[in-house]
Design an enzyme around this catalytic site. Structure first.
Site, PDB file in Angstrom:
ATOM      1  N   GLY A  13       0.782  -1.095  -0.015  1.00  0.00           N
ATOM      2  CA  GLY A  13       0.024  -0.065   0.192  1.00  0.00           C
ATOM      3  C   GLY A  13       0.872   1.315   0.053  1.00  0.00           C
ATOM      4  O   GLY A  13       2.165   1.114  -0.122  1.00  0.00           O
ATOM      5  N   PHE A  14       0.167   2.305   0.173  1.00  0.00           N
ATOM      6  CA  PHE A  14       0.990   3.723   0.107  1.00  0.00           C
ATOM      7  C   PHE A  14       1.854   3.833   1.275  1.00  0.00           C
ATOM      8  O   PHE A  14       3.013   3.851   0.970  1.00  0.00           O
ATOM      9  CB  PHE A  14      -0.289   4.883   0.407  1.00  0.00           C
ATOM     10  N   ASN A  35      -2.885  -8.584   0.114  1.00  0.00           N
ATOM     11  CA  ASN A  35      -3.950  -9.304  -0.623  1.00  0.00           C
ATOM     12  C   ASN A  35      -4.247  -8.386  -1.988  1.00  0.00           C
ATOM     13  O   ASN A  35      -4.990  -8.965  -2.752  1.00  0.00           O
ATOM     14  CB  ASN A  35      -5.136  -9.799   0.161  1.00  0.00           C
ATOM     15  N   GLY A  39      -3.910  -2.429  -2.210  1.00  0.00           N
ATOM     16  CA  GLY A  39      -2.403  -2.258  -2.480  1.00  0.00           C
ATOM     17  C   GLY A  39      -2.168  -2.498  -3.852  1.00  0.00           C
ATOM     18  O   GLY A  39      -2.827  -2.882  -4.622  1.00  0.00           O
ATOM     19  N   ASP A  59      -4.214 -13.064   2.156  1.00  0.00           N
ATOM     20  CA  ASP A  59      -5.077 -12.197   3.121  1.00  0.00           C
ATOM     21  C   ASP A  59      -5.004 -12.423   4.711  1.00  0.00           C
ATOM     22  O   ASP A  59      -5.003 -13.526   5.069  1.00  0.00           O
ATOM     23  CB  ASP A  59      -6.607 -12.747   2.600  1.00  0.00           C
ATOM     24  N   GLY A 105      -1.275 -12.743  16.891  1.00  0.00           N
ATOM     25  CA  GLY A 105      -0.844 -14.391  17.163  1.00  0.00           C
ATOM     26  C   GLY A 105       0.592 -14.788  16.477  1.00  0.00           C
ATOM     27  O   GLY A 105       1.239 -15.503  17.011  1.00  0.00           O
ATOM     28  N   TYR A 148     -14.491   1.617   9.695  1.00  0.00           N
ATOM     29  CA  TYR A 148     -13.151   1.837   9.876  1.00  0.00           C
ATOM     30  C   TYR A 148     -12.800   2.230  11.215  1.00  0.00           C
ATOM     31  O   TYR A 148     -11.782   1.572  11.994  1.00  0.00           O
ATOM     32  CB  TYR A 148     -12.556   2.950   8.935  1.00  0.00           C
ATOM     33  N   LYS A 152     -10.533  -0.169  13.860  1.00  0.00           N
ATOM     34  CA  LYS A 152      -9.403   0.486  14.319  1.00  0.00           C
ATOM     35  C   LYS A 152      -9.211   0.637  16.099  1.00  0.00           C
ATOM     36  O   LYS A 152      -8.307   0.230  16.647  1.00  0.00           O
ATOM     37  CB  LYS A 152      -8.938   1.634  13.804  1.00  0.00           C
ATOM     38  N   ARG A 189      -9.883  10.624  -1.861  1.00  0.00           N
ATOM     39  CA  ARG A 189      -9.202  11.524  -0.828  1.00  0.00           C
ATOM     40  C   ARG A 189      -9.155  12.794  -1.517  1.00  0.00           C
ATOM     41  O   ARG A 189      -9.029  13.113  -2.604  1.00  0.00           O
ATOM     42  CB  ARG A 189      -7.924  10.905  -0.235  1.00  0.00           C
TER      43      ARG A 189
HETATM   44  N1  UDP Z   1     -12.907  16.110   0.540  1.00  0.00           N
HETATM   45  C1  UDP Z   1     -13.347  17.249  -0.522  1.00  0.00           C
HETATM   46  N2  UDP Z   1     -13.278  16.799  -1.886  1.00  0.00           N
HETATM   47  C2  UDP Z   1     -13.037  15.631  -2.162  1.00  0.00           C
HETATM   48  C3  UDP Z   1     -12.493  14.618  -1.406  1.00  0.00           C
HETATM   49  C4  UDP Z   1     -12.530  15.032   0.096  1.00  0.00           C
HETATM   50  O1  UDP Z   1     -13.637  18.199  -0.040  1.00  0.00           O
HETATM   51  O2  UDP Z   1     -13.059  15.303  -3.338  1.00  0.00           O
HETATM   52  C5  UDP Z   1     -12.872  16.524   1.844  1.00  0.00           C
HETATM   53  C6  UDP Z   1     -13.537  15.598   2.913  1.00  0.00           C
HETATM   54  O3  UDP Z   1     -15.083  15.861   3.082  1.00  0.00           O
HETATM   55  C7  UDP Z   1     -12.660  15.965   4.049  1.00  0.00           C
HETATM   56  C8  UDP Z   1     -11.444  16.174   3.652  1.00  0.00           C
HETATM   57  O4  UDP Z   1     -11.683  16.573   2.353  1.00  0.00           O
HETATM   58  O5  UDP Z   1     -13.378  17.151   4.881  1.00  0.00           O
HETATM   59  C9  UDP Z   1     -10.224  15.233   3.999  1.00  0.00           C
HETATM   60  O6  UDP Z   1     -10.821  14.177   3.180  1.00  0.00           O
HETATM   61  P1  UDP Z   1     -10.020  12.759   2.828  1.00  0.00           P
HETATM   62  O7  UDP Z   1     -10.826  11.920   2.126  1.00  0.00           O
HETATM   63  O8  UDP Z   1      -8.756  13.183   2.158  1.00  0.00           O
HETATM   64  O9  UDP Z   1      -9.787  12.282   4.114  1.00  0.00           O
HETATM   65  P2  UDP Z   1     -10.328  12.053   5.712  1.00  0.00           P
HETATM   66  O10 UDP Z   1      -9.498  13.159   6.492  1.00  0.00           O
HETATM   67  O11 UDP Z   1     -11.981  12.656   5.712  1.00  0.00           O
HETATM   68  O12 UDP Z   1     -10.266  10.673   6.146  1.00  0.00           O
END
Ligand code: UDP
Length: 315
Positions: A13-14, A35, A39, A59, A105, A148, A152, A189
């Site tokens: 992954g990142f 898996n 990623g 996995d 484990g 999520y 966590k 994101r």
């Molecule tokens: N966000 C946005 N436009 C997008 C994607 C995300 O305005 O196209 C906003 C989202 O609502 C949040 C912030 O940007 O308030 C950060 O979002 P991200 O998905 O990066 O991560 P989060 O901190 O929410 O897990």
């Protein structure tokens, strides 16, 4: 002396892939387990052929076997962007719960030190700002982010139980928003969305009125903090992130400026339970790890924008 071995779960992954790089640079053997749901082999392609590196497609919600000595286990396996865990809610819950159990484990079996990648999402939509590690959070268990956040939170509880009951050496890092090369362009994101929209001249989709805040950490700073935590004696959760806070609207404007884009902002509906503010209190990391972020948002964003330009074949 025997070279130490680390197992990185979610190593394709990142963050996992940057961690594999860091561990190999520090002369550890790395067994990367992934898996490949979120990623990507592209992130670790450069490591194939390195005698210190091994990849296993597995996995981790199923029994994990790794032959030989293992000194460190770093659990970074999970969908981690809001879009990913909305698309993969059951896998997200399973990897945080069953996967963490299997990984612990393995740590018990190998007498290895275990590091859990936790998240600022354990604080939910926080009522205390900035968030110190002592804050218990404000999480909606049945909202869309609950899969999520609760996975966590469970993972942290399970990790502490193995520490207390089985005497396993454990570390917990609470990771705040992080960006940099190898982020997926389409993970939904804010940063990849804004950069790809700005580079292609599309409207920038700001959710809500953009007054919500985030604090973005460049990936090399984060990985340095995690590596220090792994080698430290700190057994309680530790925030790692960059306290430099910005509204999402200002962040979109910064991306437009740094890409010389003509894109305009387009305000769309705010997702449910989107945290209104987020900023790590990193006093503890400063004190116990001697760590603080070094890369400014301007420098980090320029590197990341160049990476996305290459990904989009724009250079
Ligand atoms: N966000 C946005 N436009 C997008 C994607 C995300 O305005 O196209 C906003 C989202 O609502 C949040 C912030 O940007 O308030 C950060 O979002 P991200 O998905 O990066 O991560 P989060 O901190 O929410 O897990």
């Amino acid at each position: 002396m025997r070279r130490k071995t680390a197992v990185v779960m979610g190593g394709a992954g990142f963050l996992g892939s940057h961690l594999c790089d860091k561990l190999i640079e520090n002369d550890l053997n790395v067994v990367c387990i992934d898996n490949l749901i979120t990623g990507n082999l592209k992130n670790i392609e450069h490591l194939f052929g390195n005698e210190k590196f091994k990849f296993v497609n597995h996995d981790i919600t199923n029994f994990i076997h790794v032959p030989g000595d293992v000194d460190y286990i770093l659990h970074f396996a999970s969908p981690a962007s809001p879009i990913d865990y909305l698309k993969l809610p059951i896998q997200t819950l399973k990897v945080g719960s069953l996967g963490t159990h299997k990984a612990l484990g393995l740590a018990k079996e190998k007498k290895a030190r275990f590091l859990l990648a936790s998240t600022s999402e354990v604080y939910g939509d926080p009522e205390i700002h900035p968030q110190p590690e002592e804050y218990w959070g404000n999480v909606n268990p049945v909202g869309p982010r609950g899969v999520y956040d609760e996975a966590k939170r469970f993972a942290e509880a399970m990790t502490m139980a193995y520490q207390r009951y089985h005497g396993i050496e454990t570390r917990i890092v609470r990771i705040f928003n992080t960006y940099g090369p190898r982020m997926r362009l389409n993970d939904g994101r804010a940063l990849p969305a804004f950069v790809s929209q700005a580079l292609s001249g599309q409207d920038i989709t700001v959710f809500g009125d953009g007054s919500q805040t985030r604090s973005f950490c460049y990936v090399s700073d984060l990985i340095d903090g995690i590596y220090r935590l792994l080698l430290s004696d700190e057994k309680e959760p530790t925030n790692i992130g960059n306290p430099s806070e910005i509204t999402i609207k200002e962040f979109a404007e910064e991306v437009i400026a740094l890409t010389d884009s003509t894109s305009k902002l387009s305000f769309v509906e705010l997702p449910e339970d989107d945290p209104k503010v987020r900023q790590p209190n990193i006093d503890k990391a400063r004190r116990t790890l001697g760590w603080e972020p070094k890369v400014s948002r301007e420098v980090g964003l320029k590197i990341t924008i160049d990476y996305f330009k290459k990904e989009l074949n724009l250079t």
